[in-house]
Design a protein around this motif. Structure first.
Motif, mmCIF file in Angstrom:
data_model
loop_
_atom_site.group_PDB
_atom_site.id
_atom_site.type_symbol
_atom_site.label_atom_id
_atom_site.label_comp_id
_atom_site.label_asym_id
_atom_site.label_seq_id
_atom_site.Cartn_x
_atom_site.Cartn_y
_atom_site.Cartn_z
ATOM 1 N N PRO A 22 46.449 -10.141 -10.173
ATOM 2 C CA PRO A 22 46.960 -10.262 -11.547
ATOM 3 C C PRO A 22 45.798 -10.202 -12.533
ATOM 4 O O PRO A 22 44.696 -10.656 -12.229
ATOM 5 C CB PRO A 22 47.625 -11.643 -11.558
ATOM 6 N N PRO A 23 46.026 -9.619 -13.710
ATOM 7 C CA PRO A 23 44.941 -9.546 -14.691
ATOM 8 C C PRO A 23 44.573 -10.923 -15.224
ATOM 9 O O PRO A 23 45.427 -11.775 -15.437
ATOM 10 C CB PRO A 23 45.494 -8.653 -15.796
ATOM 11 N N ARG A 24 43.282 -11.126 -15.415
ATOM 12 C CA ARG A 24 42.789 -12.378 -16.001
ATOM 13 C C ARG A 24 42.790 -12.254 -17.520
ATOM 14 O O ARG A 24 42.672 -11.150 -18.044
ATOM 15 C CB ARG A 24 41.358 -12.653 -15.532
ATOM 16 N N PRO A 25 42.928 -13.383 -18.218
ATOM 17 C CA PRO A 25 42.866 -13.302 -19.681
ATOM 18 C C PRO A 25 41.513 -12.764 -20.127
ATOM 19 O O PRO A 25 40.485 -13.075 -19.534
ATOM 20 C CB PRO A 25 43.066 -14.739 -20.150
ATOM 21 N N LEU B 116 41.225 -7.258 -16.153
ATOM 22 C CA LEU B 116 41.414 -8.035 -17.368
ATOM 23 C C LEU B 116 42.694 -7.601 -18.073
ATOM 24 O O LEU B 116 43.081 -6.434 -18.026
ATOM 25 C CB LEU B 116 40.248 -7.843 -18.333
ATOM 26 N N GLU B 117 43.324 -8.552 -18.751
ATOM 27 C CA GLU B 117 44.516 -8.253 -19.550
ATOM 28 C C GLU B 117 44.162 -7.279 -20.656
ATOM 29 O O GLU B 117 43.155 -7.428 -21.329
ATOM 30 C CB GLU B 117 45.053 -9.534 -20.206
ATOM 31 N N GLY B 118 44.997 -6.285 -20.843
ATOM 32 C CA GLY B 118 44.822 -5.346 -21.935
ATOM 33 C C GLY B 118 43.769 -4.281 -21.701
ATOM 34 O O GLY B 118 43.571 -3.431 -22.551
ATOM 35 N N ALA B 119 43.082 -4.317 -20.560
ATOM 36 C CA ALA B 119 42.060 -3.309 -20.284
ATOM 37 C C ALA B 119 42.722 -1.986 -19.919
ATOM 38 O O ALA B 119 43.790 -1.962 -19.307
ATOM 39 C CB ALA B 119 41.148 -3.771 -19.154
ATOM 40 N N TYR B 120 42.091 -0.898 -20.304
ATOM 41 C CA TYR B 120 42.610 0.426 -19.985
ATOM 42 C C TYR B 120 42.464 0.675 -18.489
ATOM 43 O O TYR B 120 41.384 0.491 -17.923
ATOM 44 C CB TYR B 120 41.848 1.482 -20.780
ATOM 45 N N GLU B 121 43.553 1.081 -17.856
ATOM 46 C CA GLU B 121 43.540 1.389 -16.429
ATOM 47 C C GLU B 121 44.152 2.778 -16.219
ATOM 48 O O GLU B 121 45.369 2.938 -16.282
ATOM 49 C CB GLU B 121 44.346 0.357 -15.642
ATOM 50 N N ARG C 151 40.151 -3.705 -8.907
ATOM 51 C CA ARG C 151 40.314 -4.594 -7.748
ATOM 52 C C ARG C 151 39.559 -5.909 -7.930
ATOM 53 O O ARG C 151 39.991 -6.948 -7.450
ATOM 54 C CB ARG C 151 39.812 -3.933 -6.469
ATOM 55 N N HIS C 152 38.404 -5.873 -8.591
ATOM 56 C CA HIS C 152 37.537 -7.058 -8.623
ATOM 57 C C HIS C 152 37.423 -7.748 -9.976
ATOM 58 O O HIS C 152 37.097 -8.938 -10.018
ATOM 59 C CB HIS C 152 36.137 -6.674 -8.139
ATOM 60 N N HIS C 153 37.649 -7.055 -11.066
ATOM 61 C CA HIS C 153 37.448 -7.639 -12.400
ATOM 62 C C HIS C 153 38.554 -7.219 -13.351
ATOM 63 O O HIS C 153 38.289 -6.793 -14.480
ATOM 64 C CB HIS C 153 36.090 -7.218 -12.976
#
Length: 101
Positions: free
Chosen positions: A48-51, A27-32, A23-25
């Motif tokens: 939306p995910p941040r670069p 990132l693109e490509g991070a495991y969720e 919700r707060h941080h």
């Protein structure tokens, strides 16, 4: 029974923390994990995910911090920097312009 309860609480806390990170941080490509993404989506639309930025620069900065704090000895630091430089050469090769005659 107590061990099962402890493990269940630990997993619940970890999923909740992961949902908070989504919700707060985000990132693109991070495991969720699906459970954390589902929980995060219950509180509104996901951002939306941040670069993620330059991974090699972060590795270099982290290694330098570890060198300064004494967690990494100089020989290991040099080996790590050589690996970072080799990966950087693969990702962004140096292009030298030809002679201008």
């Amino acid at each position: 029974m107590l061990v099962v309860l402890f493990v269940a609480v630990a997993y619940t806390v970890l999923i909740a923390l992961h949902a908070w990170m989504i919700r707060h941080h985000r990132l693109e490509g991070a495991y969720e994990p699906r459970a954390a993404r589902w929980l995060a989506a219950r509180f509104g639309p996901l951002p939306p995910p941040r670069p993620a930025g330059n991974v090699l620069a972060r590795r270099e900065a982290k290694a330098f911090d570890r060198l300064l704090t004494g967690d990494l000895d100089p020989a290991d630091y040099r080996a790590l920097m050589a690996a970072v430089a080799a990966q950087d050469a693969v990702e962004r090769p140096l292009r030298v312009p030809g002679p201008h005659l």
